[in-house]
Enzyme design. Structure first.
Site, PDB file in Angstrom:
ATOM      1  N   ARG A  73       6.241  -8.063   1.274  1.00 39.04           N
ATOM      2  CA  ARG A  73       7.115  -7.661   2.377  1.00 39.04           C
ATOM      3  C   ARG A  73       7.776  -8.871   3.019  1.00 39.04           C
ATOM      4  NH1 ARG A  73       4.137  -4.542   6.918  1.00 39.04           N
ATOM      5  NH2 ARG A  73       4.028  -2.936   5.300  1.00 39.04           N
ATOM      6  N   THR A 102      -5.610  -1.418   7.136  1.00 38.47           N
ATOM      7  CA  THR A 102      -5.842  -2.866   7.174  1.00 38.47           C
ATOM      8  C   THR A 102      -7.254  -3.157   7.651  1.00 38.47           C
ATOM      9  OG1 THR A 102      -4.944  -2.955   9.429  1.00 38.47           O
ATOM     10  CG2 THR A 102      -3.411  -3.383   7.618  1.00 38.47           C
ATOM     11  N   LYS A 116       0.827  -1.210   0.000  1.00 34.11           N
ATOM     12  CA  LYS A 116       0.000   0.000   0.000  1.00 34.11           C
ATOM     13  C   LYS A 116       0.863   1.263   0.000  1.00 34.11           C
ATOM     14  CE  LYS A 116      -2.385  -1.517   3.603  1.00 34.11           C
ATOM     15  NZ  LYS A 116      -2.055  -2.963   3.623  1.00 34.11           N
ATOM     16  N   THR A 117       1.886   1.287   0.843  1.00 32.64           N
ATOM     17  CA  THR A 117       2.772   2.453   0.877  1.00 32.64           C
ATOM     18  C   THR A 117       3.510   2.610  -0.445  1.00 32.64           C
ATOM     19  OG1 THR A 117       3.082   2.245   3.270  1.00 32.64           O
ATOM     20  CG2 THR A 117       4.734   3.515   2.056  1.00 32.64           C
ATOM     21  N   ASP A 151      -0.980   6.632   6.457  1.00 35.84           N
ATOM     22  CA  ASP A 151      -1.001   5.198   6.736  1.00 35.84           C
ATOM     23  C   ASP A 151      -1.796   4.956   8.020  1.00 35.84           C
ATOM     24  OD1 ASP A 151      -0.456   2.540   6.359  1.00 35.84           O
ATOM     25  OD2 ASP A 151       1.603   2.635   7.091  1.00 35.84           O
TER      26      ASP A 151
END
Length: 337
Positions: free
Chosen positions: A222, A163, A69-70, A114
């Site tokens: 990740r 999330t 997402k980032t 975020d």
């Protein structure tokens, strides 16, 4: 080198890791692997906004942790040829913090928040007018001298990442014009990510080695990149620096990541459900106390993958271990004994 001469060894390591992590992030949509549906949609919306010389509509990126997402927010900023300011929900403690961030944006700029679901409600409410009409009303002074000030803002794009999209209030969620659900990656997509990251890290790797890492990465880039770094360490110390299937398998076994991608926390949770509670149903509070993990950690980082892969089910009475969990752990149900 001069910029780092006053850093401690720990700070230098942290700086190096941060720089290394940044190099693993793709910079453009064409280099972003996976999430094909989202990329296709964003490409259209970005081109349309640039053609009209307007700010991109507000974007909400949601899904489990570690899916990019980032990185996607950074890619959007690069594609829009604009600056991006980044923060997180918990870092915005009061409305003034939000006003300072918004005031710092250039016309067409991007503010990335975020964990937007963790933003204080009073700051969230200030976002409503900022997102919809590009202004905020703030109170200046105290007591009898207090008075509202209408504060105009340049057109901007808010990108929120969460999330827990379900915990966002309806007024905030409805102000996002673009909703993008980030999904778990296929093993083949993760294999390509591992191969690309290995190239960036200058690590020799065979395709079967990359696939071994990919299939144990819980569908998450990740995690794939983290495992790759540890497998690389193992290959350099225990092998000849080449990551093949055997080296990758031995390294991941050492890390206690099994062939389905389940780690020690997953095993602890499933064993607790089966051996202590006969497979459930068992409540989240009980599981959290038994395995020593925060409920939020279980909900956000452990459960989604176990649910997706069919190892557990959620019911109104609690969590239940499925037959697949029993089979994977080579355990039998009490009724089968």
């Amino acid at each position: 080198m001069e910029d780092n001469q006053h850093l401690t060894s720990e700070e230098l390591i942290d700086t190096t890791e941060h720089s290394l992590e940044h190099t693993l992030r793709p910079q453009k949509l064409e280099h972003y692997l996976g999430q094909e549906k989202i990329k296709q949609e964003l490409d259209i919306y970005i081109q349309a906004a640039k053609n009209r010389e307007e700010a991109l509509d507000h974007v909400l990126l949601y899904g489990p942790p570690g899916l990019g997402k980032t990185t996607m927010a950074m890619v959007i900023a690069n594609e829009m040829d604009t600056d991006i300011r980044t923060t997180s929900g918990p870092a915005i403690e009061k409305p003034g913090d939000l006003v300072a961030l918004l005031n710092d944006l250039e016309p067409g700029g991007i503010l990335f928040i975020d964990e937007i679901h963790r933003m204080p409600r009073i700051a969230e409410e200030m976002l409503y007018s900022a997102m919809e009409d590009f202004f905020v009303d703030i109170i200046i002074g105290q007591g009898d001298t207090a008075h509202p000030v209408h504060f105009p803002l340049p057109p901007f794009t808010l990108i929120g990442a969460t999330t827990r999209a379900g915990t966002l209030s309806a007024p905030l969620r409805d102000r996002f014009g673009i909703l993008a659900h980030m999904e778990y990656y296929k093993k083949e997509e993760l294999e390509r990510i591992v191969l690309r990251s290995a190239s960036v890290l200058q690590t020799q790797i065979k395709q079967e080695g990359a696939y071994e890492i990919a299939k144990r990465s819980r569908g998450t880039p990740r995690i794939a990149n983290r495992l790759l770094k540890r497998v690389r360490d193992y290959a350099e110390v225990k092998g000849e620096g080449l990551v093949d299937q055997t080296i990758a398998s031995l390294a991941l076994d050492l890390l206690r990541v099994d062939h389905e991608g389940l780690d020690s926390v997953d095993h602890k949770l499933l064993n607790t459900m089966i051996l202590m509670y006969n497979g459930g149903p068992v409540g989240l509070n009980t599981l959290s106390a038994n395995i020593g993990e925060e409920m939020e950690t279980i909900e956000d980082m452990v459960e989604p993958f176990l649910l997706k892969e069919g190892f557990i089910q959620r019911t109104s009475r609690g969590r239940i271990a499925t037959p697949k969990a029993y089979e994977h752990l080579k355990l039998t149900h009490l009724t089968d004994r």
